[in-house]
Design an enzyme around this catalytic site. Sequence first.
Site, PDB file in Angstrom:
ATOM      1  N   TYR A  15       0.817  -1.230   0.000  1.00  0.00           N
ATOM      2  CA  TYR A  15       0.000   0.000   0.000  1.00  0.00           C
ATOM      3  C   TYR A  15       0.840   1.264   0.000  1.00  0.00           C
ATOM      4  CZ  TYR A  15      -3.749  -3.245   0.527  1.00  0.00           C
ATOM      5  OH  TYR A  15      -4.610  -4.280   0.285  1.00  0.00           O
ATOM      6  N   GLY A  16       1.832   1.346   0.910  1.00  0.00           N
ATOM      7  CA  GLY A  16       2.663   2.547   0.996  1.00  0.00           C
ATOM      8  C   GLY A  16       3.456   2.760  -0.280  1.00  0.00           C
ATOM      9  N   GLU A  35      10.905  -4.870  -5.815  1.00  0.00           N
ATOM     10  CA  GLU A  35      10.012  -5.782  -5.088  1.00  0.00           C
ATOM     11  C   GLU A  35      10.649  -7.168  -5.067  1.00  0.00           C
ATOM     12  OE1 GLU A  35       6.994  -5.921  -3.258  1.00  0.00           O
ATOM     13  OE2 GLU A  35       7.663  -8.012  -3.208  1.00  0.00           O
ATOM     14  N   GLY A 100       0.792  -7.063   0.350  1.00  0.00           N
ATOM     15  CA  GLY A 100      -0.283  -7.693   1.111  1.00  0.00           C
ATOM     16  C   GLY A 100      -1.613  -7.722   0.381  1.00  0.00           C
ATOM     17  N   ASN A 104      -4.521 -10.644   1.044  1.00  0.00           N
ATOM     18  CA  ASN A 104      -5.426 -10.319   2.152  1.00  0.00           C
ATOM     19  C   ASN A 104      -6.884 -10.527   1.785  1.00  0.00           C
ATOM     20  OD1 ASN A 104      -6.376  -7.871   0.988  1.00  0.00           O
ATOM     21  ND2 ASN A 104      -4.664  -6.736   1.860  1.00  0.00           N
ATOM     22  N   GLY A 105      -7.736 -10.408   2.814  1.00  0.00           N
ATOM     23  CA  GLY A 105      -9.164 -10.648   2.653  1.00  0.00           C
ATOM     24  C   GLY A 105      -9.904  -9.482   2.038  1.00  0.00           C
ATOM     25  N   VAL A 235      16.189  -6.198  -1.699  1.00  0.00           N
ATOM     26  CA  VAL A 235      17.211  -5.311  -1.139  1.00  0.00           C
ATOM     27  C   VAL A 235      17.759  -5.975   0.113  1.00  0.00           C
ATOM     28  CG1 VAL A 235      17.712  -3.000  -0.264  1.00  0.00           C
ATOM     29  CG2 VAL A 235      15.945  -3.320  -2.021  1.00  0.00           C
ATOM     30  N   GLU A 347     -14.231  -9.959  12.938  1.00  0.00           N
ATOM     31  CA  GLU A 347     -14.672 -10.352  11.613  1.00  0.00           C
ATOM     32  C   GLU A 347     -15.303 -11.740  11.733  1.00  0.00           C
ATOM     33  OE1 GLU A 347     -11.061 -10.750   9.382  1.00  0.00           O
ATOM     34  OE2 GLU A 347     -11.864 -12.271   8.061  1.00  0.00           O
ATOM     35  N   HIS A 430      -1.622  -8.382  11.082  1.00  0.00           N
ATOM     36  CA  HIS A 430      -1.552  -6.914  11.028  1.00  0.00           C
ATOM     37  C   HIS A 430      -0.401  -6.335  11.855  1.00  0.00           C
ATOM     38  CE1 HIS A 430      -6.291  -7.058  10.677  1.00  0.00           C
ATOM     39  NE2 HIS A 430      -5.708  -7.505   9.572  1.00  0.00           N
ATOM     40  N   ASN A 468      -9.135  -3.566  10.554  1.00  0.00           N
ATOM     41  CA  ASN A 468      -8.181  -4.023   9.536  1.00  0.00           C
ATOM     42  C   ASN A 468      -7.477  -2.781   8.962  1.00  0.00           C
ATOM     43  OD1 ASN A 468     -10.860  -5.331   9.674  1.00  0.00           O
ATOM     44  ND2 ASN A 468      -9.750  -7.006   8.759  1.00  0.00           N
ATOM     45  N   PHE A 470      -5.461  -1.698   6.131  1.00  0.00           N
ATOM     46  CA  PHE A 470      -4.900  -1.137   4.888  1.00  0.00           C
ATOM     47  C   PHE A 470      -5.523   0.178   4.441  1.00  0.00           C
ATOM     48  CE2 PHE A 470      -7.506  -4.419   2.371  1.00  0.00           C
ATOM     49  CZ  PHE A 470      -8.329  -3.513   1.706  1.00  0.00           C
TER      50      PHE A 470
END
Length: 491
Positions: A15-16, A35, A100, A104-105, A235, A347, A430, A468, A470
């Site tokens: 995400y970031g 990546e 992720g 993820n869900g 990296v 959840e 998480h 959650n 994200f």
Amino acid sequence: GEVIDAPVVIIGSGYGGAVSALRLCEAGKKVILLEMGLNWEKAGIPFSNLLKPGKSSAWLKKKSIAPFMNIFSLTPFTGTLDRLDFDHINIWVGRGVGGGSLVNGGMAVTPKESYFKEVFPDLDAEKFYNYYFPLVRKELKVNVIDEQFLKECPYYKFTRVGEAEAQNAGFKTMRVPNVYDFKYMEREFRNEVPRSALNTEVIYGNNYGKNSLDRTYLKKAMDTGNLEILDLHRVDHIKLNDDKGYTLNVQQTDTSGNRIADKSFRCKKLILAAGTMGTLQLLMQSNAINNFPLNERIGKNWGNNGNFMTGRNWVRPLTGGTGSKQSTIPVGGIDNWDDDEHPFFTEIAPLPMGMDVATALYLLINRVDKKGEVSFDHNSRSLKVNWDESNTANMKENARFFIRKMNKANGGTRSHFLFHNGLGADICYHPLGGCVLGEATNEYGKLKGHDNLYVLDGSLIPGTIGVNPFVTITAIAEYCMENLISQNEFT
Ligand code: FAD
């Protein structure tokens, strides 16, 4: 090895990293994104489902690593799901272009405003709730299941049963938004398109339906023509140069994990978005190797976001069980956050095993009363998480309370079948914190003690956000990037 010069390098495509890539590319910057995982779309290899774990199911492991029931042996491959094992906690993370978001869900939950303000007292909550959260829900393609479909679809019996039982027990239930395209799911159900959520695909990747980052932020960033993504590039460590830029020591691998090339990347600006554990590993490992400057806040204020798994079995299910057919995409939750004694959110999780096991699975998210800390073990060159039962005591208390109340109203027992004593204290999806916004970094994610290094991922959130994470990670990244760009940090 080869030396490559680049103005801006981003490490990690979760995400970031995806937000940073898009906003920099839109501002006309040429960006290289490194990546360690595979670009699955480019490779053209299909994701496997829960019932038949294959190539995508685990990061270089000989056995599958789902939270339970791993009977499958594997040929090691750079799969999408990895598990990092520590003394009292096992942490699952995504690997591959999309981070992720691949595994993820898809639950896209905006935190409660009151808790957001408590966690981030210095942020302008009004701006987040009026601007950043709506912006990221739009970019991530968040949508909600149609109530009629939910009511009729046999694949959501587990949600209907879970909600009815929760209401019986006096709990408040809620609908949970998701990035999975529910219109696609309806067409899956009608057999108009290939099945994904209805074919037990989720934690090893979804072939269809899920709007993971490779279909949203990263796709948009690629479309600018300014982004180059190098997959299977891990990296190893970072060096601070005399000109205050950085040199990255990188290993390119093949899909069996063998090193095929060593490369160096020299950059003026570096964005660390390797995920909470990846970012901490890189910073601390670089420090161990070349004295990379760290500030004293790095590793502090870390937490599991209150993750605690639990489950129930019915001896003689009044409800007839939760169904042998289950969608992998959760849409129901129980909101007990405002209970002063037992505040939690949970959840109603699917357990799609192809048979009716009369078992219900829940992932609780609790407050983190006692934070942990991450440090580095120089001998094994690996992270250490200072975390034990004392850190999860309040979570265990809530899980017991929840199960007791559910069983009293509906029958059933704690699920010894899923976990020891029916309590999964050591399961963490998480990990958050360790490089906290405004503590280890300035107010916009620039690492203290550095001129050209920015941290933009889950490590900015101080160990807890109550839901959650994200949506919050994405919103914080948007906020930081907007401010960093307008302060001319990247010109
Ligand atoms: P990540 O998404 O973890 O991305 C980091 C990337 O960096 C990875 O692709 C990694 O391979 C790469 N990387 C790491 N180290 C290096 C290195 N040295 N060199 C190169 N690349 C590197 N959250 C929700 O909000 N809703 C959910 O429903 C949900 N379900 C989940 C289910 C599972 C099974 C898991 C594991 C997580 C779930 N999460 C969920 C959590 C969510 O996916 C994470 O919080 C989120 O992905 C973290 O984002 P990030 O940007 O911090 O980093």
